[in-house]
Design a protein around this motif. Structure first.
Motif, PDB file in Angstrom:
ATOM      1  N   ASN A 124      17.956  -9.713   1.931  1.00  0.00           N
ATOM      2  CA  ASN A 124      16.961  -9.145   1.017  1.00  0.00           C
ATOM      3  C   ASN A 124      15.940  -8.293   1.763  1.00  0.00           C
ATOM      4  OD1 ASN A 124      16.920 -10.010  -2.042  1.00  0.00           O
ATOM      5  ND2 ASN A 124      17.804 -11.728  -0.907  1.00  0.00           N
ATOM      6  N   ILE A 125      15.574  -8.705   2.961  1.00  0.00           N
ATOM      7  CA  ILE A 125      14.674  -7.886   3.777  1.00  0.00           C
ATOM      8  C   ILE A 125      15.346  -6.558   4.135  1.00  0.00           C
ATOM      9  CG2 ILE A 125      13.509  -7.722   6.022  1.00  0.00           C
ATOM     10  CD1 ILE A 125      13.095 -10.779   5.845  1.00  0.00           C
ATOM     11  N   LEU A 126      16.647  -6.633   4.449  1.00  0.00           N
ATOM     12  CA  LEU A 126      17.389  -5.417   4.798  1.00  0.00           C
ATOM     13  C   LEU A 126      17.522  -4.459   3.617  1.00  0.00           C
ATOM     14  CD1 LEU A 126      20.195  -6.907   7.067  1.00  0.00           C
ATOM     15  CD2 LEU A 126      18.273  -5.479   7.776  1.00  0.00           C
ATOM     16  N   SER A 127      17.397  -4.976   2.400  1.00  0.00           N
ATOM     17  CA  SER A 127      17.477  -4.093   1.236  1.00  0.00           C
ATOM     18  C   SER A 127      16.307  -3.110   1.205  1.00  0.00           C
ATOM     19  CB  SER A 127      17.523  -4.912  -0.057  1.00  0.00           C
ATOM     20  OG  SER A 127      16.287  -5.572  -0.295  1.00  0.00           O
ATOM     21  N   LEU A 128      15.258  -3.388   2.004  1.00  0.00           N
ATOM     22  CA  LEU A 128      14.172  -2.420   2.143  1.00  0.00           C
ATOM     23  C   LEU A 128      14.647  -1.171   2.867  1.00  0.00           C
ATOM     24  CD1 LEU A 128      11.299  -4.838   3.235  1.00  0.00           C
ATOM     25  CD2 LEU A 128      11.690  -3.905   0.951  1.00  0.00           C
ATOM     26  N   PHE A 129      15.621  -1.338   3.773  1.00  0.00           N
ATOM     27  CA  PHE A 129      16.182  -0.205   4.521  1.00  0.00           C
ATOM     28  C   PHE A 129      17.320   0.460   3.750  1.00  0.00           C
ATOM     29  CE2 PHE A 129      14.762  -3.380   7.624  1.00  0.00           C
ATOM     30  CZ  PHE A 129      13.873  -2.637   8.385  1.00  0.00           C
ATOM     31  N   VAL A 130      18.177  -0.377   3.147  1.00  0.00           N
ATOM     32  CA  VAL A 130      19.370   0.120   2.444  1.00  0.00           C
ATOM     33  C   VAL A 130      19.285  -0.338   0.989  1.00  0.00           C
ATOM     34  CG1 VAL A 130      21.890   0.269   2.480  1.00  0.00           C
ATOM     35  CG2 VAL A 130      20.642  -0.213   4.601  1.00  0.00           C
ATOM     36  N   PRO A 131      18.667   0.453   0.112  1.00  0.00           N
ATOM     37  CA  PRO A 131      18.410   0.003  -1.256  1.00  0.00           C
ATOM     38  C   PRO A 131      19.654  -0.139  -2.133  1.00  0.00           C
ATOM     39  CG  PRO A 131      17.712   2.287  -0.961  1.00  0.00           C
ATOM     40  CD  PRO A 131      18.084   1.776   0.390  1.00  0.00           C
TER      41      PRO A 131
END
Length: 453
Positions: A124-131
């Motif tokens: 979920n944190i990575l979804s900030l980079f790869v929406p």
């Protein structure tokens, strides 16, 4: 009465076409134009005296023009700028560096089921980079699956967790947050961190715990069937030279600037577009210092503007369609009837929350995503909420969160189909792994919204 009948027919047709995977933006645009045409036939004014073309039929298309102008002037340019920056970061490889650095320590964890909630939160944190949920799923299946397999987790457990990572992470860089904040009259920072976050963060924590117990239970129940082989050809990524590790900070620059200014320099009025452009030029300067080839750096930076075009086609047109549809509903008179009907109803806020959230859930389940419903109704919510004497956020925020959550339990959603194809299983097998955590998340969202908002 005729207005309600006509509106119900149009709404039913919109629902049917979106479920059948017709282009939702054009469905909503067309439906909006049809509603205005019906209003024209019924003799209702399309535009005020200051905007009219002088011919009511042409006013229908003048309304379309005005909607595009209005949405592009604030929301549209914000969404396009964010898409452009994300596209440029992806082109530079900064996103890959960030994903690699964040996921690398996971290989040191030996307790296999402890990895389940950790992967969920990190994803979920990575979804900030790869929406994009489906793009992030491909990346994580390529990078994380070997790590998870090495510690003994099943493929279906890995797939079930990865299919739910891009959901409701609170971020001012999300297009849906930008639109909701503007429509409801909130400061973007306040909407995301003082409202969205107090619902979404506890929900994500509970979902992480639910994943731990549900995946463990399903592995025990399915036994060897859970340990399927993956199709490695679908997650193979092109070998490319990654930039230095300090590039990992670049994708987060707009978010960092927003947070710093809102906390320490609230007198400074700098919106997301300004801060994203500053971040873009900082990245451009860093690229030039590293490569010392100005022509190449400038040519490559055009990826930013290509990404802006993707933002227009993927989100802005959908938003315009939703706004036009909402304005059509208002012009035909249905919204006035609805607002009058809820003015004196006891617990109208709770009832409306369940109605809007339920409709979003159903549409998302059968179509693969509920954001089309959210974009089509967000423009109406302030009027309806005011008539029910409640804050519009009580209706909008649960809808928004459910629209993102329900994607992970729809067998026709892109992220589910991507994960299923990588694991060479039926999408229903992936949905079995995502269903309980996501449904618990939806219940949490509605419950916390009614209690806190």
């Amino acid at each position: 009465m005729i207005e309600i009948i006509l509106a119900v027919i149009v709404i039913a047709l919109v629902f049917y076409l979106i479920v059948k995977n017709y282009q939702p933006a054009l469905v909503l645009l067309s439906a909006g134009l049809v509603l205005f045409l019906l209003a024209f036939i019924l003799g209702k004014p399309i535009l005020g005296s200051g905007d009219t073309t002088g011919f009511a039929f042409l006013d229908i298309f003048k309304q379309l023009e005005l909607t595009f102008i209005d949405q592009l002037s604030v929301v549209g340019i914000t969404i396009m700028t964010l898409f452009g920056f994300a596209s440029y970061m992806n082109y530079l490889g900064a996103n890959d560096v960030a994903v690699s650095m964040i996921t690398k320590p996971l290989g040191k964890i030996k307790a296999k089921y402890v990895l389940v909630p950790i992967v969920f939160i990190i994803g979920n944190i990575l979804s900030l980079f790869v929406p994009s949920a489906s793009s992030l799923a491909v990346i994580l299946m390529a990078i994380l699956y070997p790590v998870l397999k090495k510690v003994g987790l099943s493929a279906l457990t890995a797939g079930g967790v990865i299919a739910t990572v891009a959901t409701i992470m609170p971020t001012p860089l999300g297009a849906d947050n930008v639109i909701a904040a503007k429509t409801l009259g909130y400061n973007l920072f306040d909407y995301v961190f003082l409202n969205h976050a107090i619902i979404s963060i506890p929900t994500l924590v509970v979902m992480a715990v639910a994943h731990y117990f549900w995946q463990k239970y399903m592995d025990k129940r399915q036994g060897e069937k859970a340990y399927v082989d993956i199709d490695e050809s679908k997650v193979e990524q092109e070998e490319k030279e990654l930039p230095p590790k300090y590039y990992a900070i670049l994708p987060m620059l707009p978010l960092l600037f927003i947070v710093i200014i809102e906390i320490f320099f609230r007198d400074i009025k700098a919106d997301v577009v300004v801060l994203t452009f500053i971040s873009f030029f900082i990245a451009l300067i860093i690229e030039f210092i590293r490569k010392r080839k100005l022509k190449d750096v400038l040519n490559q930076s055009f990826e930013f503007f290509k990404g802006m075009g993707q933002g227009f086609t993927q989100v802005v047109v959908l938003v315009v369609g939703g706004v036009l549809f909402a304005k059509g509903m208002q012009t035909i008179g249905v919204i006035d009837m609805l607002t009058q009907s809820v003015q004196h109803v006891q617990s109208a806020g709770t009832i409306l929350t369940f109605i809007f959230s339920g409709a979003t859930f159903l549409l998302g389940l059968v179509s693969g995503g509920g954001l089309a419903m959210f974009y089509a109704t967000i423009e109406l919510i302030p009027h309806i909420a005011a008539s029910a004497h409640i804050d519009g956020i009580l209706l909008a925020l649960p809808m928004q969160l459910i629209a993102n959550l329900v994607r992970s339990i729809s067998p026709v959603a892109a992220v589910i189909m991507v994960v299923a194809s990588v694991m060479k299983v039926n999408p229903i097998e992936v949905v079995k792994r995502t269903s309980v955590p996501v449904i618990i998340g939806i219940i949490m969202v509605i419950g916390l919204s009614l209690i806190i908002l």
